[in-house]
Design an enzyme around this catalytic site. Sequence first.
Site, mmCIF file in Angstrom:
data_model
loop_
_atom_site.group_PDB
_atom_site.id
_atom_site.type_symbol
_atom_site.label_atom_id
_atom_site.label_comp_id
_atom_site.label_asym_id
_atom_site.label_seq_id
_atom_site.Cartn_x
_atom_site.Cartn_y
_atom_site.Cartn_z
ATOM 1 N N GLU A 53 0.856 -1.206 0.000
ATOM 2 C CA GLU A 53 0.000 0.000 0.000
ATOM 3 C C GLU A 53 0.878 1.237 0.000
ATOM 4 O O GLU A 53 1.874 1.311 0.740
ATOM 5 C CB GLU A 53 -0.901 0.008 1.229
ATOM 6 C CG GLU A 53 -2.136 -0.842 1.033
ATOM 7 C CD GLU A 53 -3.039 -0.829 2.264
ATOM 8 O OE1 GLU A 53 -2.692 -0.186 3.272
ATOM 9 O OE2 GLU A 53 -4.086 -1.486 2.199
ATOM 10 N N THR A 55 -6.891 1.191 -20.365
ATOM 11 C CA THR A 55 -6.671 -0.189 -19.925
ATOM 12 C C THR A 55 -5.331 -0.622 -20.513
ATOM 13 O O THR A 55 -4.809 0.015 -21.428
ATOM 14 C CB THR A 55 -7.768 -1.133 -20.446
ATOM 15 O OG1 THR A 55 -7.858 -0.984 -21.867
ATOM 16 C CG2 THR A 55 -9.107 -0.843 -19.829
ATOM 17 N N ARG A 65 -4.395 -7.640 -17.855
ATOM 18 C CA ARG A 65 -5.659 -6.958 -17.530
ATOM 19 C C ARG A 65 -5.400 -5.897 -16.472
ATOM 20 O O ARG A 65 -4.867 -6.198 -15.412
ATOM 21 C CB ARG A 65 -6.633 -8.006 -16.998
ATOM 22 C CG ARG A 65 -8.031 -7.562 -16.729
ATOM 23 C CD ARG A 65 -8.950 -8.755 -16.825
ATOM 24 N NE ARG A 65 -8.940 -9.238 -18.193
ATOM 25 C CZ ARG A 65 -9.665 -8.696 -19.180
ATOM 26 N NH1 ARG A 65 -10.482 -7.685 -18.946
ATOM 27 N NH2 ARG A 65 -9.598 -9.175 -20.405
HETATM 28 N N1 PLP Z 1 -13.020 2.643 -21.031
HETATM 29 C C1 PLP Z 1 -13.277 2.161 -22.242
HETATM 30 C C2 PLP Z 1 -13.319 3.108 -23.417
HETATM 31 C C3 PLP Z 1 -13.504 0.793 -22.428
HETATM 32 O O1 PLP Z 1 -13.794 0.317 -23.642
HETATM 33 C C4 PLP Z 1 -13.440 -0.058 -21.293
HETATM 34 C C5 PLP Z 1 -13.636 -1.523 -21.414
HETATM 35 O O2 PLP Z 1 -14.275 -2.064 -22.212
HETATM 36 C C6 PLP Z 1 -13.194 0.500 -20.043
HETATM 37 C C7 PLP Z 1 -12.989 1.847 -19.939
HETATM 38 C C8 PLP Z 1 -13.227 -0.328 -18.790
HETATM 39 O O3 PLP Z 1 -12.193 -1.182 -18.651
HETATM 40 P P1 PLP Z 1 -12.305 -2.397 -17.589
HETATM 41 O O4 PLP Z 1 -13.148 -3.436 -18.227
HETATM 42 O O5 PLP Z 1 -10.867 -2.785 -17.394
HETATM 43 O O6 PLP Z 1 -12.910 -1.849 -16.338
#
Ligand code: PLP
Length: 410
Positions: A53, A223, A232
Amino acid sequence: MEALKRADSAINELIDKEFHRLESTINLIASENYCPLPVREAVGSILTNKYAEGYPGRRYYAGCQFVDEIENLARDRCKTLFQAEHANVQPHSGSQANAAVYFAALKPGDTVVAMSLKSGGHLTHGHPINFSGTFYNFINYEVDEQTQEIDYAAIQQIVTEHKPKLIVAGASAYSRSINFAEFRKIADSVGALLMVDMAHIAGLVAAHLHASPVPYADFVTSTTHKTLRGPRGGFILCKKEWAAQIDRAVMPGLQGGPFMNVIAGKAVAYHLAMQPEYVEYQKQIIRNAQALANEFRNLGYDLVSKETDNHLFILDLRSKELTGKEAEETLESIDIYVNRNTIPFDPQSPFVTSGIRLGTPMLTSRHMKEEQMRQIAIWIDQALQNRNDENILKDLKDKVQLFCQQFPFE
Ligand code: PLP
């Protein structure tokens, strides 16, 4: 994975089955990728043991000397890759990264302008069933009804009327380039902050094949697992003046201990993204998306917003008298994966939809090229046209199986 096999054969067998599924199917899900083996090795490492943390040099746990070095490497590589002033690599996901920006920059009830889910935005861009739409006053913009492209003049009007504290650019299902300079101008006209969610296009941005939002946006979220081809997870880039607030919003604001194994995987992914072959990979993603799109056009399909500049596009299936759900299910029966997807101003519900979204990052990771894209488009068309003919579907499934054997993944 010998130890896993001995300890838990049920999970081991299911992972084997999932590996076989990935190997033996054509995956056009635009948000997925094959995470490289070195990244998976880092994520599967003993780093999962460590509580850390805090941030490098300021941890709430002892024994952080090596994970500090790992997080510093991840942050530095991320900053170098995207030429950013500050990077936070701790968000567990893209949604957490977006939540952290909102938590740092907004008070509950503040007004935010972002793209609607139907036009291609994400749930975290203010959908009423998401935390974003619950805690903040999101006003959504749509793409232009005729061109199905972002209408900057219409966004300017909405922004002038509602005077948001924050504007969100970026999308989950939008195939054209986004003009971040124009978004900056619109934000400046009312003194709003600008956040760009580049989750889908981060790999293209890293390879300089899509304009970078970094010079224009106060915050960039992403992401790591889509075009970028990492583990991920999520990350945030921001200007120096926001660094402390963003870091506090992530931890202790929203998260506890960071996943140090995933942060190591992100560091490896950023490193791989700096290698010359990575640019070639990203270029091929775009070439493949354009080849696939062209073949569908030749076969008489309508594309939302006509063209693709990136890794994905959406087919509007209304002229084929098909819903997205029917198309997704038919294609799954021959081992081709796509997502059903709303089209702008979709007359169907989000569960049924009038479109399917197709993306090329996964197939490009398996070294497929334009020739294979043309073949896949033809098979998809044959399956959709003959969706009630079990013999034809069976024959196509056999062809897909044979074809996949030629394109292994690591
Ligand atoms: N932002 C966008 C534009 C996305 O397409 C996605 C996922 O599909 C996310 C955020 C969210 O990502 P996560 O699924 O890792 O929470």
